[in-house]
Design a protein around this motif. Structure first.
Motif, PDB file in Angstrom:
ATOM      1  N   VAL A  67       0.687   5.436   0.548  1.00 28.88           N
ATOM      2  CA  VAL A  67      -0.098   6.558   1.056  1.00 28.88           C
ATOM      3  C   VAL A  67       0.603   7.846   0.662  1.00 28.88           C
ATOM      4  N   GLU A  68      -0.117   8.717  -0.051  1.00 28.36           N
ATOM      5  CA  GLU A  68       0.460   9.974  -0.530  1.00 28.36           C
ATOM      6  C   GLU A  68       0.308  11.065   0.529  1.00 28.36           C
ATOM      7  N   ASP A  71      -1.415  13.690   0.761  1.00 31.14           N
ATOM      8  CA  ASP A  71      -2.772  14.156   1.057  1.00 31.14           C
ATOM      9  C   ASP A  71      -3.628  13.082   1.699  1.00 31.14           C
ATOM     10  N   GLY A  72      -3.035  11.939   2.039  1.00 36.35           N
ATOM     11  CA  GLY A  72      -3.771  10.864   2.676  1.00 36.35           C
ATOM     12  C   GLY A  72      -4.360   9.845   1.724  1.00 36.35           C
ATOM     13  N   THR A  73      -4.257  10.114   0.419  1.00 40.06           N
ATOM     14  CA  THR A  73      -4.766   9.162  -0.562  1.00 40.06           C
ATOM     15  C   THR A  73      -3.991   7.858  -0.459  1.00 40.06           C
ATOM     16  N   SER A  74      -4.722   6.753  -0.388  1.00 39.36           N
ATOM     17  CA  SER A  74      -4.099   5.445  -0.244  1.00 39.36           C
ATOM     18  C   SER A  74      -4.498   4.554  -1.408  1.00 39.36           C
ATOM     19  N   ARG A  75      -3.548   3.768  -1.883  1.00 34.18           N
ATOM     20  CA  ARG A  75      -3.855   2.832  -2.956  1.00 34.18           C
ATOM     21  C   ARG A  75      -2.955   1.607  -2.840  1.00 34.18           C
ATOM     22  N   ARG A 124       3.948  15.072  -8.062  1.00 31.09           N
ATOM     23  CA  ARG A 124       3.267  16.247  -7.549  1.00 31.09           C
ATOM     24  C   ARG A 124       4.287  17.336  -7.258  1.00 31.09           C
ATOM     25  N   ARG A 160       0.839  -1.195   0.000  1.00 30.00           N
ATOM     26  CA  ARG A 160       0.000   0.000   0.000  1.00 30.00           C
ATOM     27  C   ARG A 160       0.873   1.244   0.000  1.00 30.00           C
ATOM     28  N   VAL A 211       4.776   8.638  -7.241  1.00 31.98           N
ATOM     29  CA  VAL A 211       3.993   9.784  -6.777  1.00 31.98           C
ATOM     30  C   VAL A 211       4.536  11.000  -7.512  1.00 31.98           C
ATOM     31  N   ASP A 267       6.046  17.148   3.581  1.00 30.89           N
ATOM     32  CA  ASP A 267       5.229  16.096   2.979  1.00 30.89           C
ATOM     33  C   ASP A 267       5.822  14.720   3.299  1.00 30.89           C
TER      34      ASP A 267
END
Length: 631
Positions: free
Chosen positions: A482-483, A485-489, A500, A480, A498, A506
């Motif tokens: 986690v970026e 901003d809290g986005t998880s995939r 950005r 997993r 990632v 960060d």
């Protein structure tokens, strides 16, 4: 391939082009964890240990004996002993906290002859003539390690006596073995990688041209057909025609690494593709679960396809080092994470397995199955190089301790790379990175724990890409990402990215499924059919008799592969299994339909990381564990 025109030069491999650019020792620092401990031991114990032993057995004194005219009677060590002195000096250059050895460098320079020739085993009164034994004399091999040490000094400490000596030797090689000269090769490759790296350092085309000549000459029968055949020296087939790595494992891997270097610098895509093809076939059919290579003791060579007996595994430490070097070069050239996967497996389970916890004893060979308890080697005597009962303080052939020393000293350079799009993380350790306007900190207990946190401390204002390798061993689990901003995939084995505009503070979290699981062998590996092994993250585990009840050896173990192994205390794994009842039988075979002998104990089998075995005294050990299924 893109040209690499910026970045640090403080690194052992600095290609001028390729998909990825490596980071230097001035751009990345390992700050804690598994490899920080190993590097501390290397710097504070191993380097001095190697230096002391070389003085004791007379290898460093050979250079003074050559200057004083007594080398023909006083020389000590094998014909390639000079090379181990050079590898130690290379390690000292990369390990800048240790300090150099100017007296030794001066002695080496003094032994060099006016035309650049330098070897303590050949060429002087009472010795064999120069280049009279290219099959076994190792003269060019010794030059290769001298040149690599000189490059290390120039990049890490500035152009000193050792670097000047190395360049004079390289000029001699080009004058002697160039077109119209001695149009042959050395029985042991390594001069190829060294000359390419010197070309990268100096910009001198003749060094690259000579390396290319050596690669193209290989395989045309310029060496004598000796006891093990021309395949032993990889002189049976041209590099471009070979389908798999074969012959002496260290020689084959060094040659392949040199071929990659030549291919990258000359833009020879066909040569690069040939080496990739050989790597693929070798990994698929001739590599141990630890990443080790070489299953023959007699000639230190690769066996045939799927001939990987655990109890006869030679898996030389130097072959592990050479495998990492090859995988690293292929990663830089192609950007493909599969090369970092093998490098990781080999680093943790071969390179890290060689030195003892105190850094003063080593394995030369790395067996996967020890059937009898050995004896403790004498602390003040050389040991046979293939002895694998316990690590030994020194060997009559001590190529492995110095090879480990230089690899661990330069290890930070294998962790990360950059390209035009951003930064890539290939190996995980507590580290700090500062390069090209990017500053970040990595915090992790890897490989014990699968959480890897990357904190951005400094970032360009424009968007860029952070890439993280998701290891192949994570297949079947759930990784997993986690970026900030809290986005998880969830992410699959390969590369997670990632992209950005990062801001200081960060954080990116990669969670890898580190848990013990069974590994089954390919059924074509006859020697381990009916067995399983345990892997946890990148670490291969083994059973060691010191963790079994009194009276039992590792061969008594049978495991139940229908139930999952579990984490135990202090980094161990507990596997469900039995200890078979000892039985004296007149005949070791039985009909399959007959009930197997009853077990003596039902117990959990404690397993330890393979790299740690034999640190607690004489023991028996095995990686591949028979299952309780009698079939």
């Amino acid at each position: 391939m893109k040209e690499n025109t910026t970045g640090s030069a403080v690194l052992p491999v600095a290609p001028s082009r390729g998909r990825l650019r490596p980071l230097g020792l001035d751009e990345i620092r390992i700050t804690g964890g598994f490899w920080a401990r190993r590097r501390h031991v290397n710097a504070t114990a191993t380097l001095d240990h190697c230096r002391d032993w070389m003085e004791r057995v007379g290898w460093t004194g050979n250079f003074t004996a050559a200057v004083e005219g007594r080398i023909h009677r006083d020389r000590r060590g094998r014909e390639f002993a000079d090379s181990d002195v050079y590898k130690l000096l290379e390690a000292m250059s990369w390990e800048t906290t240790h300090g150099a050895d100017p007296d030794l460098e001066t002695a080496i320079a003094a032994a060099q002859e006016p035309d650049g020739y330098l070897n303590t085993a050949f060429g002087r009164p009472g010795q064999q003539p120069r280049y009279s034994d290219l099959e076994w004399g190792h003269e060019l091999y010794c030059y290769g390690h001298l040149i690599q040490a000189g490059v290390a000094q120039a990049r890490a400490r500035g152009d000193g006596e050792l670097a000047k000596t190395a360049r004079r030797a390289a000029d001699h090689v080009c004058a002697t073995f160039g077109r119209g000269g001695i149009e042959r090769v050395c029985g042991h490759p390594v001069i190829e990688t060294a000359l390419v790296e010197l070309a990268r350092l100096t910009g001198e085309q003749r060094y690259l041209d000579q390396a290319a000549l050596f690669v193209d000459r290989r395989g045309h029968g310029t060496l004598a057909d000796g006891e093990f055949g021309r395949v032993y020296h990889q002189d049976d087939l041209p590099v471009r025609q070979a389908r798999v790595l074969r012959g002496h494992a260290v020689r084959a891997l060094y040659l392949a690494a040199g071929a990659v270097d030549v291919a990258v610098e000359t833009g020879d895509d066909d040569l690069l593709a040939a080496v990739v093809r050989q790597w693929e076939a070798t990994v698929a059919r001739r590599t141990y679960v630890t990443g080790g290579m070489g299953s023959h003791h007699r000639d230190e060579s690769f066996g045939d396809d799927f001939v990987l007996p655990p109890d006869r595994a030679y898996s030389e430490t130097c072959a592990g080092v050479a495998s990492v070097q090859l995988s690293w070069r292929l990663l830089l050239a192609t950007g493909e994470p599969r090369f970092a996967d093998l490098a990781e497996r080999t680093l943790y389970n071969v390179v890290a397995a060689s030195p003892s916890e105190d850094g003063r004893a080593f394995f030369y060979a790395n067996t996967l199955h020890r059937r009898r308890r050995g004896t403790v080697p004498a602390k003040d005597a050389e040991s046979p190089r293939a002895e694998s009962s316990l690590r030994a303080p020194w060997f009559a052939v001590s190529c492995c301790p110095t090879n480990v020393a230089r690899t661990v000293a330069a290890l930070p350079t294998y962790l990360a790379t950059t390209d035009d799009h951003g930064l890539q993380l290939h190996q995980y350790a507590d580290a700090e990175i500062s390069t090209g306007g990017i500053g970040l900190r990595i915090r992790t207990d890897y490989p014990s724990d699968g959480r890897v946190t990357v904190r951005i401390d400094r970032s360009p204002e424009h968007p860029w890409t952070l890439s993280l390798r998701v290891p192949a061993w994570a297949e079947g689990g759930t990784a997993r990402l986690v970026e900030p901003d809290g986005t998880s995939r969830t992410v699959a084995p390969g590369t997670a990215t990632v992209t950005r505009s990062f801001r200081p503070g960060d954080e990116i979290l990669l969670e890898l499924p580190v848990a013990p699981h069974w590994i089954a062998p390919d059924p074509r590996i006859d020697a381990v059919r009916g067995t399983v092994a345990v892997q946890r993250g990148p670490l291969v585990y083994c059973a060691e008799s010191v963790d079994l009840p009194d009276g039992h050896e590792a061969d008594a173990i049978r495991v139940d592969a229908s139930a999952a192994p579990q984490d135990g205390p202090d980094g161990t794994v507990v596997a469900p299994g039995d200890l078979t009842a000892p039985a004296a039988r007149a005949w070791p075979y039985r009909p399959l339909d007959r009930t197997p002998a009853p077990v003596a104990d039902r117990t959990g089998i404690v397993l330890v990381p393979y790299h740690s075995w034999a640190n607690r005294g004489p023991s028996t050990m095995r990686v591949w564990l028979p299952t309780t299924d009698p079939r």
